[in-house]
Design an enzyme around this catalytic site. Sequence first.
Site, short mmCIF file in Angstrom:
data_model
loop_
_atom_site.label_atom_id
_atom_site.label_comp_id
_atom_site.label_asym_id
_atom_site.label_seq_id
_atom_site.Cartn_x
_atom_site.Cartn_y
_atom_site.Cartn_z
CD GLN A 67 -2.50 -0.68 -0.01
OE1 GLN A 67 -3.60 0.39 -0.74
NE2 GLN A 67 -3.96 -1.62 -0.02
CE1 TYR A 127 -6.76 -13.26 -5.33
CE2 TYR A 127 -8.55 -13.47 -3.03
CZ TYR A 127 -7.59 -13.78 -4.92
OH TYR A 127 -9.02 -14.56 -5.52
CD GLU A 162 0.63 -13.66 -2.93
OE1 GLU A 162 0.42 -13.39 -4.30
OE2 GLU A 162 -1.41 -12.35 -2.40
CG ASP A 193 -5.99 -6.84 -0.05
OD1 ASP A 193 -6.77 -6.04 -1.44
OD2 ASP A 193 -5.21 -6.01 0.12
CB CYS A 251 -7.13 -1.28 -4.86
SG CYS A 251 -7.03 -2.72 -6.29
CD GLU A 296 -7.29 0.54 -2.23
OE1 GLU A 296 -7.47 -0.13 -0.63
OE2 GLU A 296 -6.45 0.94 -2.08
#
Length: 639
Positions: free
Chosen positions: A461, A496, A517, A564, A591, A631
Amino acid sequence: MYEQFEFSFFFFENSDNKVKYKAHLISSIKRWSIITCMRCFWTVQKSIFKARFFACRNFVKKHNYKLISTMTGSTEMVPPTMKHTVDNKRLSSPLTDSGNRRTKKPKLRKYKAKKVETTSPMGVLEFEVNDLLKSQNLSREQVLNDVTSILNDKSSTDGPIVLQYHREVKNVKVLEITSNGNGLALIDNPVETEKKQVVIIPFGLPGDVVNIKVFKTHPYYVESDLLDVVEKSPMRRDDLIRDKYFGKSSGSQLEFLTYDDQLELKRKTIMNAYKFFAPRLVAEKLLPPFDTTVASPLQFGYRTKITPHFDMPKRKQKELSVRPPLGFGQKGRPQWRKDTLDIGGHGSILDIDECVLATEVLNKGLTNERRKFEQEFKNYKKGATILLRENTTILDPSKPTLEQLTEEASRDENGDISYVEVEDKKNNVRLAKTCVTNPRQIVTEYVDGYTFNFSAGEFFQNNNSILPIVTKYVRDNLQAPAKGDDNKTKFLVDAYCGSGLFSICSSKGVDKVIGVEISADSVSFAEKNAKANGVENCRFIVGKAEKLFESIDTPSENTSVILDPPRKGCDELFLKQLAAYNPAKIIYISCNVHSQARDVEYFLKETENGSAHQIESIRGFDFFPQTHHVESVCIMKRI
């Protein structure tokens, strides 16, 4: 060839099988003689054919020329067999007047619409155009542009048809603003007068009256440049603008709005996302009231990563003597496209020397890299992107600052590392910020009392000032409604998970965290980050999120799931598996609010156990002030 045969004959004479080899030799000579004769014959025939062909062509050219020369005067010298062609002012010769081959009838170019992902900016624009038409009682046919006529306008790039469409229009009133921060308006169609055109106006606000220049036509809308503002919207506050590139750069579209207006605009963006992509949830009133957008503590100087870029001319062009533009995409001023093209750069890049959205140390790094690029740009054969990523070092007050900084940080003209010292009052530590340009270098971020290491080129981020607010919001909403200790959320699955941001920051509220991930490097960093922060209840898995629940053995009634995903959203297979697992709570961080809305409706209406869940809240977080980006966090719970 004959010398070869003589040598062979001598060899054969001295052998024991004289008769056999003599016969073989004679046969070989005959065969080679026949082949040679055939080659000579076809060479002669080819020459004769060429001579006849060119003689015939020259004859036709010669007579055709005489015929044309008589068309402006008498026809007495024209051969009788061709006289009728002159009388009718037509030629029956297979060649044109100039002696070239007859020109074919040009084929009409057809407009081919590109396939667009519905939740992409272009896809969302289609919904916004339809929404505008509905509010103005217009159909799509009433704003349909004749794109084919523009494509087949052969006169020139400034042909009569193009000039009619791509023109200046005065006193245009802006009606709406899109999720991309552009104004929407209606203007008259210059060719089909009974029709209208939907026009996109950069930096236009509802209520503005502006002058524009249309420069590109699509089937259902046209693009324009804003020339000047005739009457300002009540929303417009030009006195708030701090960016000297505002109106030229695509970086800070909303800088002329108060921050409260920006937050409200982003709340409406989320509302429209669910209106467009979750219509059944809207119709069945399954959506809760949309909460106000959470503000960012920093509205300027918050970005911890920027990526200025440049283009180089094609190889056929001469070598540049002047540095090409280094910066970001330009927007809204056609003369800037021309200016950059004149110096050999790419018409879409605006040269910048500072970014008001970037942190102080990144602007120092930008100055350093621009100076370096000035000296080295001739070494580049093609364009490239320059990474500028902030790196954080927790300072030991007993040691000199420079001794604690990484050697690979960006340096100034004197060769000294550029850095900025800041104080974290909440955690009572001092931090040093440096700028890193190597995408493979390991950098450090300090979030909510935790330290995170990751590769500079990997995703993390970009607004650290709001991250503690977001991680706390997620942590506070992990627990399902209390129904006794047996139903308490004890486990967390972080899909994620990246380098472990939400897993580690939420680890204190649960007994066990499982992160997944697809990137093995990210999982490696997540494991190291958990260990470095003393977090022992996190386990990380390399694999696709779509197959995550095949290896999850925690009881679903005691498990919450964090999603996410990237901008494209979740895969349908993953959403089906998520519903089959049937967790107690789902926290969807996105996002791209449009793909989030699509996924939420699919999960609730199309999956096996989706109807067993309901939306508890939807709230926006302003990670990128002064821009149109927002977001969203959607929280769903099992009923």
